[in-house]
Design a protein around this motif. Sequence first.
Motif, PDB file in Angstrom:
ATOM      1  N   ASP A  98       0.451  -1.185  -0.169  1.00 56.39           N
ATOM      2  CA  ASP A  98      -0.094   0.375   0.376  1.00 56.39           C
ATOM      3  C   ASP A  98       0.732   1.846  -0.454  1.00 56.39           C
ATOM      4  OD1 ASP A  98      -3.196  -1.293  -0.137  1.00 56.39           O
ATOM      5  OD2 ASP A  98      -1.682  -1.906   1.550  1.00 56.39           O
ATOM      6  N   LEU A  99       1.534   1.236   0.299  1.00 59.37           N
ATOM      7  CA  LEU A  99       2.737   2.503   1.118  1.00 59.37           C
ATOM      8  C   LEU A  99       3.358   2.377  -0.400  1.00 59.37           C
ATOM      9  CD1 LEU A  99       5.045   2.715   4.096  1.00 59.37           C
ATOM     10  CD2 LEU A  99       6.069   3.222   1.225  1.00 59.37           C
ATOM     11  N   LEU A 100       3.599   1.286  -0.672  1.00 56.91           N
ATOM     12  CA  LEU A 100       4.317   2.133  -2.343  1.00 56.91           C
ATOM     13  C   LEU A 100       3.390   2.398  -3.434  1.00 56.91           C
ATOM     14  CD1 LEU A 100       7.190  -0.488  -2.413  1.00 56.91           C
ATOM     15  CD2 LEU A 100       6.959   1.704  -2.493  1.00 56.91           C
ATOM     16  N   ALA A 101       2.194   1.462  -3.720  1.00 52.75           N
ATOM     17  CA  ALA A 101       0.917   2.429  -4.382  1.00 52.75           C
ATOM     18  C   ALA A 101       1.197   3.950  -4.083  1.00 52.75           C
ATOM     19  CB  ALA A 101       0.404   1.239  -4.070  1.00 52.75           C
ATOM     20  N   ASN A 102       0.828   4.145  -2.831  1.00 50.07           N
ATOM     21  CA  ASN A 102       0.559   5.184  -2.965  1.00 50.07           C
ATOM     22  C   ASN A 102       2.114   6.207  -3.693  1.00 50.07           C
ATOM     23  OD1 ASN A 102      -1.660   5.059  -1.162  1.00 50.07           O
ATOM     24  ND2 ASN A 102      -0.155   5.076   1.418  1.00 50.07           N
ATOM     25  N   ALA A 103       3.075   5.744  -2.946  1.00 48.73           N
ATOM     26  CA  ALA A 103       4.110   6.811  -3.454  1.00 48.73           C
ATOM     27  C   ALA A 103       4.289   6.614  -5.033  1.00 48.73           C
ATOM     28  CB  ALA A 103       5.236   5.623  -4.228  1.00 48.73           C
ATOM     29  N   ALA A 104       4.141   5.308  -6.193  1.00 48.17           N
ATOM     30  CA  ALA A 104       3.775   5.852  -7.499  1.00 48.17           C
ATOM     31  C   ALA A 104       2.828   6.128  -7.587  1.00 48.17           C
ATOM     32  CB  ALA A 104       2.801   4.435  -7.697  1.00 48.17           C
ATOM     33  N   PHE A 105       1.303   6.279  -7.085  1.00 47.90           N
ATOM     34  CA  PHE A 105       0.422   8.009  -7.307  1.00 47.90           C
ATOM     35  C   PHE A 105       0.861   8.931  -7.030  1.00 47.90           C
ATOM     36  CE2 PHE A 105      -3.050   9.967  -5.556  1.00 47.90           C
ATOM     37  CZ  PHE A 105      -4.097   9.847  -7.576  1.00 47.90           C
ATOM     38  N   TYR A 106       1.578   9.154  -6.205  1.00 46.10           N
ATOM     39  CA  TYR A 106       1.409  10.362  -6.021  1.00 46.10           C
ATOM     40  C   TYR A 106       2.579  11.285  -7.366  1.00 46.10           C
ATOM     41  CZ  TYR A 106       4.706  14.704  -4.378  1.00 46.10           C
ATOM     42  OH  TYR A 106       5.891  15.613  -4.701  1.00 46.10           O
ATOM     43  N   PHE A 107       4.228   9.871  -7.313  1.00 46.78           N
ATOM     44  CA  PHE A 107       5.164  10.264  -8.961  1.00 46.78           C
ATOM     45  C   PHE A 107       4.800  10.687 -10.398  1.00 46.78           C
ATOM     46  CE2 PHE A 107       7.981   7.902  -4.714  1.00 46.78           C
ATOM     47  CZ  PHE A 107       8.534   9.356  -4.706  1.00 46.78           C
ATOM     48  N   GLY A 108       3.524   9.566  -9.643  1.00 46.27           N
ATOM     49  CA  GLY A 108       3.096   9.363 -11.428  1.00 46.27           C
ATOM     50  C   GLY A 108       2.137  10.952 -12.126  1.00 46.27           C
ATOM     51  N   LEU A 109       1.528  10.686 -10.868  1.00 51.33           N
ATOM     52  CA  LEU A 109       0.721  12.509 -10.946  1.00 51.33           C
ATOM     53  C   LEU A 109       1.328  13.450 -10.559  1.00 51.33           C
ATOM     54  CD1 LEU A 109      -2.127  12.945 -11.418  1.00 51.33           C
ATOM     55  CD2 LEU A 109      -3.198  12.949  -8.542  1.00 51.33           C
ATOM     56  N   SER A 110       2.149  13.849  -9.852  1.00 50.65           N
ATOM     57  CA  SER A 110       3.085  15.001  -9.589  1.00 50.65           C
ATOM     58  C   SER A 110       3.950  15.154 -10.970  1.00 50.65           C
ATOM     59  CB  SER A 110       3.843  15.575  -8.323  1.00 50.65           C
ATOM     60  OG  SER A 110       5.166  14.129  -8.844  1.00 50.65           O
ATOM     61  N   ARG A 111       4.196  14.354 -11.531  1.00 47.18           N
ATOM     62  CA  ARG A 111       5.160  14.120 -13.034  1.00 47.18           C
ATOM     63  C   ARG A 111       4.277  14.828 -13.907  1.00 47.18           C
ATOM     64  NH1 ARG A 111       8.988  12.362 -15.361  1.00 47.18           N
ATOM     65  NH2 ARG A 111       9.797  13.922 -17.521  1.00 47.18           N
ATOM     66  N   GLN A 112       3.228  14.602 -14.313  1.00 45.83           N
ATOM     67  CA  GLN A 112       1.905  14.336 -14.861  1.00 45.83           C
ATOM     68  C   GLN A 112       1.563  15.495 -15.103  1.00 45.83           C
ATOM     69  OE1 GLN A 112       1.582  12.709 -17.575  1.00 45.83           O
ATOM     70  NE2 GLN A 112       0.302  14.434 -18.573  1.00 45.83           N
ATOM     71  N   LEU A 113       1.071  16.348 -13.876  1.00 45.42           N
ATOM     72  CA  LEU A 113       0.657  17.459 -13.996  1.00 45.42           C
ATOM     73  C   LEU A 113       1.489  18.425 -13.689  1.00 45.42           C
ATOM     74  CD1 LEU A 113      -1.513  16.992 -10.275  1.00 45.42           C
ATOM     75  CD2 LEU A 113      -2.559  16.953 -13.206  1.00 45.42           C
ATOM     76  N   ALA A 114       3.000  18.112 -13.759  1.00 43.94           N
ATOM     77  CA  ALA A 114       3.876  19.460 -13.494  1.00 43.94           C
ATOM     78  C   ALA A 114       3.977  19.488 -15.294  1.00 43.94           C
ATOM     79  CB  ALA A 114       4.973  19.271 -12.607  1.00 43.94           C
ATOM     80  N   ASP A 115       4.080  18.615 -15.928  1.00 45.17           N
ATOM     81  CA  ASP A 115       4.077  18.524 -16.983  1.00 45.17           C
ATOM     82  C   ASP A 115       3.210  19.318 -17.953  1.00 45.17           C
ATOM     83  OD1 ASP A 115       7.142  17.051 -16.933  1.00 45.17           O
ATOM     84  OD2 ASP A 115       6.015  15.333 -17.444  1.00 45.17           O
ATOM     85  N   GLU A 116       2.256  19.159 -17.407  1.00 48.00           N
ATOM     86  CA  GLU A 116       1.043  20.108 -18.471  1.00 48.00           C
ATOM     87  C   GLU A 116       1.287  21.053 -18.380  1.00 48.00           C
ATOM     88  OE1 GLU A 116      -2.596  16.943 -17.099  1.00 48.00           O
ATOM     89  OE2 GLU A 116      -2.695  18.519 -16.568  1.00 48.00           O
ATOM     90  N   GLU A 117       0.781  21.541 -20.222  1.00 49.44           N
ATOM     91  CA  GLU A 117       0.750  22.492 -20.808  1.00 49.44           C
ATOM     92  C   GLU A 117       0.020  23.771 -20.354  1.00 49.44           C
ATOM     93  OE1 GLU A 117       0.294  25.099 -25.312  1.00 49.44           O
ATOM     94  OE2 GLU A 117       0.500  22.669 -24.709  1.00 49.44           O
TER      95      GLU A 117
END
Length: 488
Positions: free
Chosen positions: A344-363
């Motif tokens: 669960d902890l690493l699922a939370n990590a994957a959600f955070y890292f992936g979503l933060s990257r995508q939101l940071a990259d969006e135009e």
Amino acid sequence: MGKDLATIAFAPEGRVNFRHKVRSCMDALAQMLDNDAFDDQDGMTGLEIELNLVDDEGRPAMRNAEVLGHLADPVFQTELGQFNLELNEPPRPIAGLGSYEQDILDRLRRAAERAAKADTGLVLIGMLPTLTPDHLVLENLSANERYRLLNDEMAGARGEQFRLDIHGEERLRSASDSIVPEAACTSVQFHLQVAPGRFARYWNASQAMAGPQVAIGANSPWFHGRRLWAETRIAVFDQATDVRPDELKAQGVRPRVWFGERWITSVFDLFEENVRFFPPLLPIMEDEDPLKILTAGGIPRLGELRLHNGTVYRWNRPVYDVLDGRPHLRVENRVLPSGPTVADLLANAAFYFGLSRQLADEERPIWSQLPFDTAEDNFYRGARDGISAVMHWPGTGEIAVTDLVRSVLLPKAAQGLDRFGVDPADRDHLLGIIDGRCRTGQNGASWQTAVVRDAERRGLTREAALYDMLRRYRTHQDTNEPVHSWPV
């Protein structure tokens, strides 16, 4: 620091000198940012995982010094309370996120074997449900002079008892002469190294997603025998470290546990706010002259700035550090509780890292569409209501957080993990756990609540029900099966 902290007394002129030194650190930081002195690599991470120690009955065990002696492993360190430990997982690229799981499981297995020599078990949980006010007293502060010094400074700044008044499903009122109730809050921190030019985008993204993040990951519904918030840890940490008496609150003085108040354009904004708004708690000086070192072509540690920054408890905190002679910047994401399992902890990590990257990259960034106050409101809705929370999100309006995550945020998180180079099998496995919580409506907080309610219906007292729930929780945790699959 090379100083005997037990003998330190902070004179007024020492605090003035410390402020001047912090300003010198800020000047050095500004020059380093202007001169592109930083490591510009994105995508490195590290994890800090806080643990609770319990005896055979599930009571908190005040034995962290003894357990550390048996461990003899530098990745484990003390935390504030004698019933706490912290595991610091070494940094690695996010692309290797899938390799973390077995490494952490192996470390925890070895730690559990060594802790057993002290008749102690380990629990990953946001707040230990068997804690009572009698456990959260100054005598149970860890044997570390820095913690005692921090307590004395915060209690002195407060000038009166620290009061808790938490309205949830039930209500809790209590008071303490120390900051030790903060030790009840056990969390996991995700560190994300980012290039200075992209720091503001990642921090803004982290703030924007904090509400859904804490709602889906909530695991702290019980404190002192009361069902409070889904993530009560947020409310306790807010209040147990609030050094402002009522008069300063009325004047609008900012709390040291702080969501913030605006989107930023540079990492410098955050450090500058921390210096401008918050008086130093631990004005411990180093011998380094940061500007002199910088002029000579060296890299300063900025020790005073880092020390001060560490006493401002933002939910997403900026971090300056030096590794292998290269300075770098990190976002320290602090919103989530520990547990329920490593998976669960690493699922939370994957959600955070992936979503933060995508939101940071969006135009068109999310923070150009989401008012900051709404992001903060989402954060506290998520903490109070957990997986049943309703939030406001651009393009959807008011929406159940489970629907928001499944329909909007999980696809973005998957795209972000792809950009980090995470193996698709690891991506799907970890994000599938988040989807499982949304499909079933079960995370750590809702499982704990349901199990206690069922035990009470069977005639157990609240205290007995909490102990029974913790026993079952530990059994399931040992299987590493994600919490959404646990039977009630």
